[in-house]
Design a protein around this motif. Structure first.
Motif, PDB file in Angstrom:
ATOM      1  N   VAL A 146       0.858  -1.187   0.000  1.00  0.00           N
ATOM      2  CA  VAL A 146       0.000   0.000   0.000  1.00  0.00           C
ATOM      3  C   VAL A 146       0.889   1.231   0.000  1.00  0.00           C
ATOM      4  O   VAL A 146       1.835   1.319   0.792  1.00  0.00           O
ATOM      5  CB  VAL A 146      -0.921   0.005   1.236  1.00  0.00           C
ATOM      6  CG1 VAL A 146      -1.707   1.315   1.319  1.00  0.00           C
ATOM      7  CG2 VAL A 146      -1.875  -1.182   1.196  1.00  0.00           C
ATOM      8  N   LEU A 154      -4.440   7.506   0.401  1.00  0.00           N
ATOM      9  CA  LEU A 154      -4.169   6.165  -0.093  1.00  0.00           C
ATOM     10  C   LEU A 154      -3.989   6.289  -1.607  1.00  0.00           C
ATOM     11  O   LEU A 154      -4.949   6.359  -2.357  1.00  0.00           O
ATOM     12  CB  LEU A 154      -5.316   5.207   0.245  1.00  0.00           C
ATOM     13  CG  LEU A 154      -5.035   3.705   0.131  1.00  0.00           C
ATOM     14  CD1 LEU A 154      -6.106   2.900   0.853  1.00  0.00           C
ATOM     15  CD2 LEU A 154      -4.960   3.234  -1.321  1.00  0.00           C
ATOM     16  N   ARG A 157      -2.377   0.636  -4.319  1.00  0.00           N
ATOM     17  CA  ARG A 157      -1.964  -0.616  -3.686  1.00  0.00           C
ATOM     18  C   ARG A 157      -1.765  -1.677  -4.759  1.00  0.00           C
ATOM     19  O   ARG A 157      -2.394  -1.638  -5.819  1.00  0.00           O
ATOM     20  CB  ARG A 157      -2.966  -1.077  -2.641  1.00  0.00           C
ATOM     21  CG  ARG A 157      -4.336  -1.500  -3.168  1.00  0.00           C
ATOM     22  CD  ARG A 157      -5.213  -1.930  -2.000  1.00  0.00           C
ATOM     23  NE  ARG A 157      -6.491  -2.456  -2.416  1.00  0.00           N
ATOM     24  CZ  ARG A 157      -6.732  -3.718  -2.737  1.00  0.00           C
ATOM     25  NH1 ARG A 157      -5.744  -4.605  -2.710  1.00  0.00           N
ATOM     26  NH2 ARG A 157      -7.943  -4.113  -3.096  1.00  0.00           N
ATOM     27  N   ASP A 180     -10.961   4.747   1.006  1.00  0.00           N
ATOM     28  CA  ASP A 180     -11.198   5.505   2.230  1.00  0.00           C
ATOM     29  C   ASP A 180     -12.449   6.369   2.100  1.00  0.00           C
ATOM     30  O   ASP A 180     -12.910   6.655   0.989  1.00  0.00           O
ATOM     31  CB  ASP A 180      -9.986   6.388   2.539  1.00  0.00           C
ATOM     32  CG  ASP A 180      -8.848   5.596   3.171  1.00  0.00           C
ATOM     33  OD1 ASP A 180      -9.134   4.639   3.906  1.00  0.00           O
ATOM     34  OD2 ASP A 180      -7.675   5.938   2.922  1.00  0.00           O
ATOM     35  N   SER A 240      -5.477   9.324   4.902  1.00  0.00           N
ATOM     36  CA  SER A 240      -5.727   7.952   5.314  1.00  0.00           C
ATOM     37  C   SER A 240      -5.046   7.698   6.654  1.00  0.00           C
ATOM     38  O   SER A 240      -3.957   8.220   6.914  1.00  0.00           O
ATOM     39  CB  SER A 240      -5.186   6.988   4.257  1.00  0.00           C
ATOM     40  OG  SER A 240      -5.426   5.649   4.622  1.00  0.00           O
ATOM     41  N   TYR A 243      -5.020   0.841   7.051  1.00  0.00           N
ATOM     42  CA  TYR A 243      -5.400  -0.060   5.974  1.00  0.00           C
ATOM     43  C   TYR A 243      -5.781  -1.382   6.610  1.00  0.00           C
ATOM     44  O   TYR A 243      -5.020  -1.944   7.409  1.00  0.00           O
ATOM     45  CB  TYR A 243      -4.272  -0.259   4.970  1.00  0.00           C
ATOM     46  CG  TYR A 243      -4.698  -1.137   3.812  1.00  0.00           C
ATOM     47  CD1 TYR A 243      -5.441  -0.606   2.760  1.00  0.00           C
ATOM     48  CD2 TYR A 243      -4.405  -2.501   3.790  1.00  0.00           C
ATOM     49  CE1 TYR A 243      -5.876  -1.401   1.712  1.00  0.00           C
ATOM     50  CE2 TYR A 243      -4.828  -3.303   2.749  1.00  0.00           C
ATOM     51  CZ  TYR A 243      -5.566  -2.759   1.717  1.00  0.00           C
ATOM     52  OH  TYR A 243      -6.008  -3.541   0.683  1.00  0.00           O
ATOM     53  N   ARG A 245      -7.520  -5.417   6.086  1.00  0.00           N
ATOM     54  CA  ARG A 245      -7.767  -6.511   5.154  1.00  0.00           C
ATOM     55  C   ARG A 245      -8.628  -7.545   5.869  1.00  0.00           C
ATOM     56  O   ARG A 245      -8.272  -8.028   6.943  1.00  0.00           O
ATOM     57  CB  ARG A 245      -6.445  -7.131   4.708  1.00  0.00           C
ATOM     58  CG  ARG A 245      -6.543  -8.496   4.043  1.00  0.00           C
ATOM     59  CD  ARG A 245      -7.325  -8.466   2.749  1.00  0.00           C
ATOM     60  NE  ARG A 245      -6.694  -7.652   1.728  1.00  0.00           N
ATOM     61  CZ  ARG A 245      -7.153  -7.557   0.474  1.00  0.00           C
ATOM     62  NH1 ARG A 245      -8.262  -8.216   0.129  1.00  0.00           N
ATOM     63  NH2 ARG A 245      -6.551  -6.800  -0.405  1.00  0.00           N
ATOM     64  N   VAL A 258       3.129  -1.155   4.157  1.00  0.00           N
ATOM     65  CA  VAL A 258       2.647   0.198   3.900  1.00  0.00           C
ATOM     66  C   VAL A 258       3.863   1.098   3.738  1.00  0.00           C
ATOM     67  O   VAL A 258       4.716   1.163   4.627  1.00  0.00           O
ATOM     68  CB  VAL A 258       1.750   0.711   5.042  1.00  0.00           C
ATOM     69  CG1 VAL A 258       1.267   2.135   4.731  1.00  0.00           C
ATOM     70  CG2 VAL A 258       0.557  -0.211   5.250  1.00  0.00           C
TER      71      VAL A 258
END
Length: 315
Positions: A146, A154, A157, A180, A240, A243, A245, A258
């Motif tokens: 990312v 952001l 990615r 976001d 942002s 992040y 997942r 990141v």
């Protein structure tokens, strides 16, 4: 009859009070009582919506012994709002309030409600593509990078994916991007980088969810492995701060990195985990920021269903 009418009026008044102030289990119990439905009938109505929930679970929910957390349970809550003739989002909103009390440090940008709404949108978008969530593939490895831009956004990615087919005929993967708050998914670019090409793309503006087909141009047989790489170029939202997942299934290794722009470095970073969107965050661990490479990472040797992520503070 007069007593019955009075009793019904009291039940409706209790329901209105519970819906206004909660908590969730009191509102659910009041709604079931106001409609005069035994739990077995509630379970039967849920089954007509394609949702399977046990009577024991329903009993725990209305007692406050447990809260709906899994995706199937959250689908049940939405169905209950219709079955019990409640206003849209009334029970979901109370769950969100309970979630915020359990974890007051959770950033408002990734609120429980936003994740629940996104999960419902994702189901609809996948249905449009006639694709199940896993698409006949098991993940063996997933490395995700990312990139955070100079405006703290952001930016993009990239994913490097290794999968194994568990049935014959699999020829695609459906990738999901959740931007976001404030993003414009219609302006997000999908990049097929290696061993795949872009197929159909669908998005939902309000939640920032985008799904994209990645076509393999070959049909895998059960047991075949496949390696491919793809990415999303976003940069359409504001600053942002994390992040995340989500994993609906246990699987192989997952690594998240990141990387920050040189002129936009956070003051601290940390990793976290959640059993579900409704559960409090746990496993917080500070992550040292590499000065030269401007990045932090986490590695899950074998993922479990739930959520993992990296968060950061700008000041």
């Amino acid at each position: 009859m007069r007593y019955g009418t009075q009793h019904a009026d009291v039940a409706i008044a209790e329901l209105e009070t519970a819906l206004a102030g909660g908590p969730f289990h009191v509102a659910l119990r009041a709604a079931i009582a106001a409609r005069g439905l035994p739990l077995q009938r509630v379970q039967h109505h849920l089954s007509r919506y394609g949702v399977k929930v046990g009577v024991t679970s329903l009993s725990y929910w209305q007692q406050g012994a447990r809260r709906p957390q899994r995706p199937e349970s959250l689908r049940a809550v939405r169905a209950l709002e219709e079955i019990l003739q409640l206003p849209d989002e009334s029970l979901i909103r109370l769950l969100a309030k309970a979630d915020q009390r359990c974890d007051p440090q959770r950033p408002t940008g990734r609120s429980y409600r936003s994740l629940v709404e996104a999960s419902g949108v994702l189901e609809r978008l996948l249905a449009e593509l006639e694709s199940p969530l896993d698409g006949g593939l098991h993940t063996l490895g997933h490395h995700e990078l990312v990139r955070i831009g100079t405006h703290r956004e952001l930016l993009a990615r990239e994913s490097h994916h290794i999968v194994r087919a568990y049935k014959d005929g699999v020829d695609r993967y459906v990738a999901v991007h959740h931007g976001d708050p404030g993003c414009a998914p219609e302006r997000t670019a999908v990049r097929a980088l290696e061993n795949c090409r872009t197929g159909r793309v669908r998005w939902h503006h309000d939640t920032g969810v985008l799904v994209a087909e990645l076509l393999f141009d070959t049909r895998l047989r059960a047991g075949d492995t496949f390696l491919f790489r793809y990415g999303f170029e976003d940069g359409t939202a504001g600053a942002s701060s994390e992040y995340v997942r989500g994993f609906g299934f246990a699987g192989g290794q997952y690594a998240l990195q990141v990387r920050f722009a040189e002129d936009a470095l956070p003051v601290r970073c940390h990793r976290f985990a959640q059993h579900s969107a409704a559960a409090p965050r746990s496993g917080r661990q500070e992550l040292p920021l590499s000065g030269r490479h401007r990045s932090v990472h986490l590695v899950e040797p074998r993922v479990r269903s739930g959520i993992v992520g990296i968060g950061w503070d700008w000041e």
